[in-house]
Design an enzyme around this catalytic site. Structure first.
Site, short mmCIF file in Angstrom:
data_model
loop_
_atom_site.label_atom_id
_atom_site.label_comp_id
_atom_site.label_asym_id
_atom_site.label_seq_id
_atom_site.Cartn_x
_atom_site.Cartn_y
_atom_site.Cartn_z
N LYS A 282 -1.55 3.65 -4.34
CA LYS A 282 -2.12 2.32 -4.09
C LYS A 282 -2.35 1.58 -5.41
O LYS A 282 -2.53 2.21 -6.45
CB LYS A 282 -3.48 2.47 -3.38
N ARG A 356 -2.30 9.20 9.93
CA ARG A 356 -1.62 9.53 11.19
C ARG A 356 -1.08 10.96 11.16
O ARG A 356 -0.98 11.61 12.17
CB ARG A 356 -0.50 8.50 11.45
#
Ligand code: BES
Ligand code: MN
Ligand code: ZN
Length: 512
Positions: A282, A356
């Site tokens: 990020k 996920r």
């Protein structure tokens, strides 16, 4: 370290507002309020309360406040604070909870320790609902987000909170107790989510979660990296291998006597104690915020404590996969193919779509443990923040009747949420050339494709995914919500468990 939260003694007091023995009385004030139902208030305020509107000091609009020193022999408490409650006709439990938080925070700011909150008649909520909301509010207000400061920080804690004006309904004491337990659980989740990544590693998270749960009478089991490997949880292990810190899987069990039959509610929470993004790293800006990427896991742990303490009549199993997402030398790389515990293969296109992945193995494990209904909570996608903003949790799931149960529970809890579609067409976006699916589906409908990935691990069970990426953390302080972790989802899960006797009769078998 200083304390993050304390539970005030909350008690009911049947006396009139003027007779309450407190440092300050919190008065919900409606638009164009004449306070006719609060004898003595106008005199005690020396005309301030009634004149405030004309002077432009206070209009009763939501959550503005006006502190007034009281006068005269007819009013015992030395101060009152009017807190805007909007239009009397639209005053809900949600408004009352926030009014109580606003008033109690104002009291703490004034270094006052004994607060009374007035419940006023004429609103559409019952006295018990109002008392619960006030008890929740004063407890939630007794939270301090700056507990790691060692200097110039000396928070005042509410010691006593009085719920006044609620009448003598027999349901009130239990309602107050429920409110306190829900408020405490909310604060537990906030404290965990505010904790920095270096202090709350997966191992520490598991230990602290287990301790909180065990203290509430919840059954606890921690699976370490060896047990996780034994179960072949390739998705969880792959995310963990980029870090020096080993993963954990926390399993919590509430198995009460007399539970509704044939139902086991499975609650799964994302527990990324820090999300760097991994090799798909990020940007530096705001990355610090990714310490809250375990908010879903914290909510599940805190909800389980409240579910046990309230004796919710339903079996519940909580599963929280815990790991860091780091770009270490052994980290997974884009293009890698992973194998889940269930055997499904996943092509990783972006290592930042890690939530996920760990949820996939956790949902599978919850099914192995025999759950019949699934709810997962996760700070899953930035796309959900784009879609619904910072106030509303995205609901994704099937069948829609089950989604509706979670929506109703979140309404009762004061956690706003709204359903989003999970049409199978979106699965196109997760097609892989060489594996069963990819872990990202591109920018379009990013929150939905994230949810659909998780759905692949829900089997045929009724399942709801709550994307709390926007709602878990408050960026802007509000009168009723300081900046920081919100504890979103905790009360929703508890309300859902408490309502099990009613929804257990519904048929959720038609899954699309
Ligand atoms: N934890 C983040 C999601 C997130 C973003 C939470 C902003 C709170 C605020 C998640 O693991 C993530 O990085 N998601 C990616 C998914 C993408 C790579 C498909 C995202 O949303 O960018
Ligand atoms: Mn990520
Ligand atoms: Zn994440």
């Amino acid at each position: 370290m200083q304390m993050t939260h304390q539970t005030p003694r909350v008690r009911l007091d049947p006396r009139a507002a003027g007779e309450l023995d407190a440092d300050i009385v919190v008065v919900p004030a409606f638009e164009r309020d004449g306070f006719a139902d609060v004898p003595g208030l106008a005199q005690a305020a020396g005309g301030e309360a009634l004149a405030a509107h004309d002077r432009g000091l206070f209009s009763g609009k939501l959550f503005e406040s006006l502190m007034i020193g009281t006068q005269g022999a007819g009013w015992r408490a030395p101060r009152m604070v009017l807190v805007g409650a909007g239009a009397a006709a639209s005053c809900t439990t949600d408004v009352l909870r926030r009014v109580a938080i606003t008033g109690a925070l104002a009291a703490r700011q004034q270094r006052l320790r004994r607060v009374a909150v007035l419940v006023r008649p004429g609103t559409s909520v019952t006295a018990a609902e109002a008392a619960q909301a006030v008890a929740e509010g004063v407890t939630i207000a007794n939270y301090d987000g700056a507990s790691l400061k060692t200097a110039d920080h000396d928070p005042v804690w509410l010691e006593e909170a009085v719920v006044a004006g609620a009448g003598g309904d027999a349901a009130l004491p239990a309602a107050v107790e429920r409110g306190v337990i829900l408020g405490e659980a909310t604060n537990q989740a906030r404290a965990l989510a505010n904790e920095p990544g270096n202090r709350l590693t997966p191992r520490v998270f598991a230990e602290r979660g287990a301790a909180l749960a065990a203290a509430a009478g919840v059954g606890v089991e921690i699976l370490d990296e060896h047990a996780i490997a034994e179960l072949r949880m390739g998705l969880l292990l792959s995310i963990a291998q980029g870090s020096q810190e080993p993963p954990r899987l926390l399993v919590l069990r509430h198995e009460p006597a007399g539970a509704v039959s044939n139902i086991t509610l499975g609650l799964i929470g994302k527990g990324i104690t820090f999300d760097t993004g991994g090799i798909s790293i990020k940007p530096a800006e705001n990355m610090d915020k990714m310490k809250d990427d375990m908010s879903g896991g914290a909510a599940v742990i805190a909800a389980m404590t409240a579910i046990a303490r309230l004796g919710a009549p339903v079996r519940c199993i909580g599963v929280v996969p815990m790991t860091e997402n780091m770009p270490g030398g052994r980290a997974i790389k884009p293009g890698d193919i992973l194998t889940s515990a269930e055997g499904k293969t996943v092509e990783v296109l972006n290592t930042d779509a890690e939530g996920r992945l760990i949820l996939g193995d956790a949902l599978w494990y919850a099914r192995q443990l025999g759950v019949t209904h699934l709810v997962d909570l996760a700070t899953l996608t930035g796309a959900c923040v784009v879609a619904l903003g910072k106030t509303t949790t995205g609901l994704f799931g099937t069948p829609s009747e089950w989604v509706e149960q979670i929506r109703l529970a979140s309404d009762r809890a004061g956690d706003r949420s709204w359903p989003m579609p999970v049409f199978a067409d979106y699965m196109e976006q997760l097609k892989s050339e060489i594996a069963d699916m990819t872990n990202t589906g591109g920018r379009a409908a990013g929150a939905i494709t994230g949810a659909l990935f998780v759905k692949e691990f829900a089997g045929d069970l009724p399942w709801v995914h709550m994307d709390i990426a926007g709602t878990a953390w408050a960026e802007e302080p509000k009168p009723y919500q300081p900046k920081g972790a919100t504890g979103v989802g905790v009360r929703t899960l508890v309300e859902l468990a408490l309502a099990a006797p009613s929804w257990s009769k519904l048929d959720f078998s038609e899954k699309s």
